[in-house]
Design a protein around this motif. Structure first.
Motif, PDB file in Angstrom:
ATOM      1  N   PRO A  54      72.972  91.071 -73.831  1.00  0.00           N
ATOM      2  CA  PRO A  54      71.734  90.976 -73.045  1.00  0.00           C
ATOM      3  C   PRO A  54      70.599  91.780 -73.662  1.00  0.00           C
ATOM      4  CG  PRO A  54      73.237  92.532 -72.025  1.00  0.00           C
ATOM      5  CD  PRO A  54      73.969  91.956 -73.197  1.00  0.00           C
ATOM      6  N   ASP A  69      77.677  94.645 -75.202  1.00  0.00           N
ATOM      7  CA  ASP A  69      77.829  95.015 -73.796  1.00  0.00           C
ATOM      8  C   ASP A  69      78.855  94.046 -73.194  1.00  0.00           C
ATOM      9  OD1 ASP A  69      77.691  95.797 -71.188  1.00  0.00           O
ATOM     10  OD2 ASP A  69      75.519  95.518 -70.967  1.00  0.00           O
ATOM     11  N   GLY A  76      80.576  94.154 -70.617  1.00  0.00           N
ATOM     12  CA  GLY A  76      80.557  94.000 -69.158  1.00  0.00           C
ATOM     13  C   GLY A  76      79.433  93.125 -68.662  1.00  0.00           C
ATOM     14  N   ASN A  77      78.538  92.730 -69.527  1.00  0.00           N
ATOM     15  CA  ASN A  77      77.386  91.919 -69.104  1.00  0.00           C
ATOM     16  C   ASN A  77      77.074  90.891 -70.195  1.00  0.00           C
ATOM     17  OD1 ASN A  77      75.172  90.956 -67.721  1.00  0.00           O
ATOM     18  ND2 ASN A  77      73.806  92.608 -68.391  1.00  0.00           N
ATOM     19  N   HIS A 109      75.761  87.589 -71.725  1.00  0.00           N
ATOM     20  CA  HIS A 109      74.626  86.730 -71.388  1.00  0.00           C
ATOM     21  C   HIS A 109      74.770  85.383 -72.104  1.00  0.00           C
ATOM     22  CE1 HIS A 109      70.000  86.603 -70.603  1.00  0.00           C
ATOM     23  NE2 HIS A 109      70.681  85.711 -69.922  1.00  0.00           N
TER      24      HIS A 109
END
Length: 270
Positions: free
Chosen positions: A35, A42, A44-45, A47
């Motif tokens: 992201p 990342d 955990g996130n 995109h």
């Protein structure tokens, strides 16, 4: 017979090499899902929308279509001409082939940069610059020398007795080629087609010289333009690169066994 220790050592080495090869690919993939504009990982996130954004901003829809048309046309022409020329040189025997075949192989030794300028002006006079047809013709011409060498070696590896038996049964040259030699040489033909697809799809230099209209530019040129406009968006650049590379990766994933077998068979031939 391989001992248990040797087998364990082989598997350990192969696993280590596999990790070294796959690590940059996995890293690049997660960079495309980052992201963050700078591409920091990342997990955990993730995109996934980066691929849609890159597709839209880079105009990859038209570019992928252009690459598909150019590549399919070039691969078809290269493969057909390579089969015919390989059959002529490897089985039929061509008058003066001791001179003609080395001349054909010169195409493997001469870099495209040597003749690109006269080739450009020749195609410009014929109205073939800035067109898919012109680029297809050039790609075919660039690929035929290797294809001729590849298929000649493939056909010459077929036992002569098999061809002679077919001739004694009344089979003509076309029947020998299409019904006897090609089924036997299928892995080599498929490998040649995959290599031609990869080389044509990934071409940037020839496309840059002969294609100036953005509306018909192939995917590699579109990626170059996208990189110039979004040089700081590392995550989007990674996503765009994966989009362009996806067709080659998918084809290799589906035909990897045939590809490896064809390459290994070719390595054992002259």
């Amino acid at each position: 017979m391989i001992s248990r220790t040797e087998r364990l050592l082989n598997h350990t080495v192969l696993a280590f090499v596999s990790i070294l090869v796959l690590f940059p690919v996995v890293w690049f993939f997660f960079t495309a899902l980052s992201p963050n504009q700078g591409g920091q990982l990342d997990f955990g996130n993730l995109h996934w929308g980066n691929f849609g954004t890159a597709w839209r901003l880079g105009g990859f829809g038209h570019a992928m279509l252009a690459s598909a048309v150019i590549t399919i046309g070039a691969v078809t022409g290269q493969t057909v001409l390579a089969i015919l020329s390989g059959f002529a040189f490897g089985v039929l025997g061509v008058a003066g082939q001791r001179v003609i075949f080395p001349v054909v192989l010169l195409g493997l030794m001469i870099s495209a940069e040597v003749f690109i300028v006269p080739l450009y002006y020749t195609f410009q006079s014929l109205g073939l610059t800035n067109s898919w047809l012109g680029l297809i013709i050039i790609q075919i011409g660039m690929g035929v020398p290797f294809g001729t060498f590849w298929m000649r070696a493939t056909f010459r590896a077929v036992p002569v007795s098999l061809v002679e038996a077919a001739e004694m049964d009344g089979a003509r040259a076309w029947r020998i080629l299409w019904q006897i030699l090609l089924p036997i040489s299928r892995p080599a033909v498929l490998t040649l087609a995959l290599l031609s697809f990869m080389w044509t799809w990934n071409d940037f230099f020839l496309s840059l010289i002969f294609i100036a209209d953005p509306s018909i530019q192939p995917a590699t040129l579109a990626l170059g333009v996208f990189q110039g406009r979004h040089s700081v968006d590392v995550n989007l650049l990674a996503a765009g690169s994966l989009i362009v590379a996806l067709p080659v990766l998918v084809l290799y994933a589906f035909f990897q066994r045939h590809f490896i077998r064809g390459v290994l068979n070719g390595a054992l031939k002259e």
